[in-house]
Enzyme design. Structure first.
Site, PDB file in Angstrom:
ATOM      1  N   GLN A 516      56.972  -1.680 -32.054  1.00  0.00           N
ATOM      2  CA  GLN A 516      56.767  -2.742 -33.039  1.00  0.00           C
ATOM      3  C   GLN A 516      55.852  -2.270 -34.155  1.00  0.00           C
ATOM      4  O   GLN A 516      54.741  -1.815 -33.886  1.00  0.00           O
ATOM      5  CB  GLN A 516      56.170  -3.972 -32.349  1.00  0.00           C
ATOM      6  CG  GLN A 516      55.759  -5.091 -33.296  1.00  0.00           C
ATOM      7  CD  GLN A 516      55.199  -6.280 -32.556  1.00  0.00           C
ATOM      8  OE1 GLN A 516      55.879  -6.907 -31.768  1.00  0.00           O
ATOM      9  NE2 GLN A 516      53.935  -6.587 -32.803  1.00  0.00           N
ATOM     10  N   GLY A 517      56.268  -2.398 -35.396  1.00  0.00           N
ATOM     11  CA  GLY A 517      55.458  -2.021 -36.549  1.00  0.00           C
ATOM     12  C   GLY A 517      55.010  -3.242 -37.325  1.00  0.00           C
ATOM     13  O   GLY A 517      55.656  -3.624 -38.315  1.00  0.00           O
ATOM     14  N   TYR A 518      53.935  -3.840 -36.904  1.00  0.00           N
ATOM     15  CA  TYR A 518      53.399  -5.025 -37.565  1.00  0.00           C
ATOM     16  C   TYR A 518      52.042  -4.742 -38.209  1.00  0.00           C
ATOM     17  O   TYR A 518      51.902  -4.753 -39.419  1.00  0.00           O
ATOM     18  CB  TYR A 518      53.260  -6.166 -36.551  1.00  0.00           C
ATOM     19  CG  TYR A 518      54.454  -7.083 -36.456  1.00  0.00           C
ATOM     20  CD1 TYR A 518      55.746  -6.627 -36.682  1.00  0.00           C
ATOM     21  CD2 TYR A 518      54.304  -8.422 -36.121  1.00  0.00           C
ATOM     22  CE1 TYR A 518      56.844  -7.463 -36.571  1.00  0.00           C
ATOM     23  CE2 TYR A 518      55.388  -9.276 -36.016  1.00  0.00           C
ATOM     24  CZ  TYR A 518      56.657  -8.792 -36.247  1.00  0.00           C
ATOM     25  OH  TYR A 518      57.741  -9.632 -36.155  1.00  0.00           O
ATOM     26  N   GLU A 633      56.587 -12.823 -28.434  1.00  0.00           N
ATOM     27  CA  GLU A 633      55.529 -11.948 -27.927  1.00  0.00           C
ATOM     28  C   GLU A 633      54.469 -12.752 -27.194  1.00  0.00           C
ATOM     29  O   GLU A 633      53.986 -12.357 -26.134  1.00  0.00           O
ATOM     30  CB  GLU A 633      54.901 -11.164 -29.077  1.00  0.00           C
ATOM     31  CG  GLU A 633      53.840 -10.177 -28.613  1.00  0.00           C
ATOM     32  CD  GLU A 633      53.265  -9.349 -29.745  1.00  0.00           C
ATOM     33  OE1 GLU A 633      52.884  -8.197 -29.496  1.00  0.00           O
ATOM     34  OE2 GLU A 633      53.191  -9.852 -30.883  1.00  0.00           O
ATOM     35  N   ASN A 759      42.733 -14.430 -29.828  1.00  0.00           N
ATOM     36  CA  ASN A 759      42.679 -15.795 -29.311  1.00  0.00           C
ATOM     37  C   ASN A 759      41.970 -16.743 -30.272  1.00  0.00           C
ATOM     38  O   ASN A 759      42.252 -17.946 -30.283  1.00  0.00           O
ATOM     39  CB  ASN A 759      42.007 -15.801 -27.943  1.00  0.00           C
ATOM     40  CG  ASN A 759      42.920 -15.249 -26.868  1.00  0.00           C
ATOM     41  OD1 ASN A 759      43.998 -14.725 -27.157  1.00  0.00           O
ATOM     42  ND2 ASN A 759      42.512 -15.362 -25.617  1.00  0.00           N
TER      43      ASN A 759
END
Length: 775
Positions: A516-518, A633, A759
């Site tokens: 994943q490339g976030y 996710e 969170n």
């Protein structure tokens, strides 16, 4: 504010609506204030109104003028009573007394009492408790002896409700060394009824029996029949108490959120304060956990997987904790006005204090649940006589009994999983785990939640949880799964038919391994600030930029990317691209983490050419896709899998070191055990949303928060339980030849509260999108 709804059945919903209408008509808070401190503390006329509405006969068989319904319907009424508190003893008389009578052997007296209850002609209580800390009936000190053809009762019963105002009580006593149940009328000679006031203004009683003589015909049952009926009545009452506590919690949170919107200080609503927003989110989380606990425990009981006693203790423990937390937070968030008698939150606070303490509180029921579950957080033992399935897998896994399903999964694990990779202490790399991936792929089990048409198992929520539990129990490692848990669901929802056909079979086969490339160095929690750019030149995008914290990119063959395709807008200028990592111009550099492992990577893009057909969705529409993926996710991160595995490790360590003889450890262990059980129930709720093809709500963030913080708490307890070994990476020997790295779970858990959106950011999202608090 959308929360978990427990009244999905049409009958339960109908009762909830009728209860709501009746209670609003009766103005219960006004009546509660007017009647508090009076004797008996309730009104006979209102009791008859409740009976006319059918409430008093919900649990009584139809043959005895009742409705013959169940706990869910009684709970629907109790939840509304929680929102609009009544002084009338609904749970004590319409639930507890009804259940104990219904479970007794048939007799003319029993049937007369049940009909009187159902019709509202009788108000009956159950007198069984003698000590403040008494949870189960046990051996009573009140005794009965047969004298001149009558039964003579001597002793005392305490915390009896209803007290004064009742027509009589079902009294337990010891007769000839076994429990007996008697019907004792309120005007019996030798009976003294002393009122005991409660914090919420209602009344209980202490009954003194001084040679109370009862006709022989008023003996209802003895021995096992009496004992079982008593136990079941108390546990059903506790389950219905859980619904009432949930109703109190719901209404109190609603009042509090209204106040946060309208109370202005320093020129703006106090609900705009981030500290107060986070506290409100945590209150909402407790509310959803209570709802999940009720639904999860009842569903397990209805499947035959959980005893009535364990169901009651699980529900009472969680709902007591949630309601008490929410009413205390409500007073704090209201400030001084919340501490006044005229304001309603104080009444709800007092009602919770009464309900939590009657029939056992949070700690008592946590410990009872632990005792009933015999220190095993899984409770999934399959009889050796249960055989795994033979032949091809079924088209519908719902058709397979759970014990057979579990036996089949265990058989497959035993025959196919590499023994040397059981219970790994770190994330395994592709070369280590690929044979297992291929074995799962060959069986058709690599994508348990995917629809069948795309090569998945399409497991229903209960089977999906069982599947996870068996993998955890066996110590199976996590496979490279970004393609499975994230990209696959995105392609199902947003990909073209050609993209689905090109990529999804290769995810299943293991030919394509995705990462994943976030995140970027300047765009972590503020992901929409990303700067990696993709410029469309003809029929190809040219990508330049950098991604960071890319898990196992050095093992992957492909990466899905968020890229900026319009610099003039923020979220509206982002697109979603699929990229082959073998494309020229891509450089991958592993990053060593605090566990001394190379799990994360930086990925650099220098004039990387990507076909336009690799665009998922429309150009500049990637932010909506990104949010959907983050939902998937968060659902995955919210899985109970990691917490269950850590709980199993804690159990094995506790068994090895005899920690279950330590009461303080048992208390902490029981709390963690219930945290995991309720996490599993909440996860099942959200997993079911995905299977129905619906959009995951913003409240999925609650799941991510609770899962990762629960995992962290368990992992920290594991370190504490290891003693001096808690500071070492050396393996600890366990019973049965297993070994444990006590630090591995904590090192892994430390990052889980950060990735997928910290969170703290999740709480911000929830405050804005779910609680609608002001900015």
């Amino acid at each position: 504010m959308s929360t978990l709804n427990l009244n999905d059945s049409s009958v339960a919903q109908a009762f909830a609506e009728s209860a709501r209408d009746l209670l609003l008509t009766e103005s219960p808070l006004t009546r509660l204030r007017r009647l508090r401190g009076t004797i008996p503390g309730f009104e006979r006329q209102t009791w008859q109104t409740l009976a006319n509405a059918g409430w008093t006969g919900i649990l009584i068989p139809e043959a005895l003028d009742g409705l013959g319904l169940g706990m869910r319907e009684a709970g629907a009424v109790a939840e509304e009573i929680g929102r609009h508190p009544l002084p009338e003893p609904f749970i004590a008389a319409a639930v507890q007394a009804s259940i104990v009578l219904s479970r007794l052997p048939a007799s003319a007296l029993r049937d007369r009492l049940l009909r009187g209850l159902s019709q509202g002609e009788l108000i009956i209580g159950l007198a069984w408790q003698e000590h403040a800390d008494q949870i189960d009936p046990g051996r009573p000190t009140t005794v009965a002896s047969l004298e001149a053809g009558q039964h003579c009762l001597r002793g005392m019963k305490d915390w009896v409700t209803p007290g004064q105002g009742a027509d009589g009580w079902l009294v337990s006593a010891l007769q000839n060394e076994e429990i007996a149940l008697y019907w004792v009328e309120s005007d019996s000679s030798g009976l003294c009824v002393e009122a005991r006031s409660r914090i919420d203004g209602t009344a209980m009683a202490q009954l003194h029996f001084d040679d109370v003589r009862i006709p022989a015909a008023q003996l209802l049952a003895t021995g096992a029949a009496a004992e079982k009926a008593l136990a079941q009545a108390n546990d059903v009452a506790r389950i219905v108490q859980g619904f009432e506590l949930l109703g109190i919690a719901r209404r109190t949170l609603e009042i509090t959120l209204e106040f946060l919107h309208t109370r202005v200080q320093f020129g703006k609503p106090i609900g705009a304060n981030q500290a107060l927003q986070h506290r409100a989110v945590d209150a909402r989380m407790q509310l959803d956990l209570a709802a999940a606990a009720i639904e999860g425990a009842l569903a397990a009981h209805e499947r035959g997987d959980l005893s009535l006693a364990a169901t009651a203790s699980r529900i009472k423990a969680r709902c007591a904790k949630a309601a008490l937390h929410i009413v205390q937070e409500s007073i704090q968030l209201h400030g001084a006005i919340g501490y006044t008698d005229e304001y309603d939150v104080g009444l709800y606070f007092k009602r919770v204090l009464h309900t939590v303490s009657w029939l056992g509180g949070e700690e008592a029921h946590r410990m009872r649940y632990l005792s009933l579950q015999q220190k095993d957080p899984e409770s999934t033992q399959v009889s050796p006589a249960v055989q795994p399935m033979n032949g091809p897998d079924p088209q519908d896994w719902n058709s397979v009994a759970e014990d057979v399903f579990r036996a089949t999964v265990r058989d497959f694990l035993h025959k196919n999983y590499p023994q040397q990779l059981r219970h790994p202490t770190r994330r395994l790399h592709w070369e280590e785990i690929k044979d297992w991936y291929f074995a799962l792929s060959k069986r058709g089990w690599i994508a348990p939640a995917w629809p069948r048409q795309f090569g998945g198992m399409e497991l229903p929520p209960d089977k999906l949880l069982a599947f996870m539990e068996e993998f955890e129990a066996y110590g199976a490692a996590r496979t490279p799964d970004q393609g499975i848990i994230n990209l696959g669901p995105i392609l199902i929802q947003h990909g073209t038919a050609e993209q689905q056909a090109r990529y999804m079979p290769k995810i299943i086969s293991g030919e394509h391994i995705w990462c994943q490339g976030y995140s970027e160095p300047g765009a972590g929690s503020d992901l929409a600030s990303l700067r990696t750019e993709a410029v469309l030149q003809g029929d190809r995008f040219v990508v330049n930029g950098q991604k960071i914290w890319t898990t196992l990119a050095h093992n992957a063959t492909h990466i899905f990317l968020l890229v900026r395709t319009d610099k003039t807008v923020k979220q509206g200028g982002i697109s979603f691209l699929l990229v082959n990592l073998k494309t020229p111009g891509i450089t991958i550099r592993p990053i060593r983490n605090i566990a001394d492992e190379e799990e994360f990577c930086e990925v650099f893009f220098d004039q990387v050419s990507v076909p336009e057909e690799n665009l998922v969705g429309a150009i500049n529409q990637g932010w909506g896709i990104a949010k959907a993926l983050l939902g998937f996710e968060r659902l995955f991160v919210g899985s109970p899998q990691q917490s269950r595995r850590a709980m199993r490790q804690l159990t094995m360590l506790a068994d090895t070191r005899a920690l279950f003889s330590d009461t303080a450890f048992c208390s902490r262990y029981a709390r963690l055990l219930l945290d995991v059980e309720d996490l599993s129930a909440m996860y099942g709720h959200f997993a079911d949303i995905v299977k129905r093809g619906e959009k995951l709500p913003a409240s999925t963030s609650l799941l991510k928060i609770w899962a990762t913080e629960t995992y962290s708490r368990i992992s920290l307890e594991l370190v504490h339980a290891a003693g001096a070994d808690g500071g070492s990476r050396e393996l600890i020997p366990l019973h049965g030849g297993d070994h444990l790295d006590p630090l591995a779970p904590l090192l892994n858990a430390t990052i889980t509260t950060i990735y997928g959106g910290t969170n703290e950011i999740q709480r911000n999202i929830l405050a804005k999108q779910e609680l609608r608090l002001p900015a």
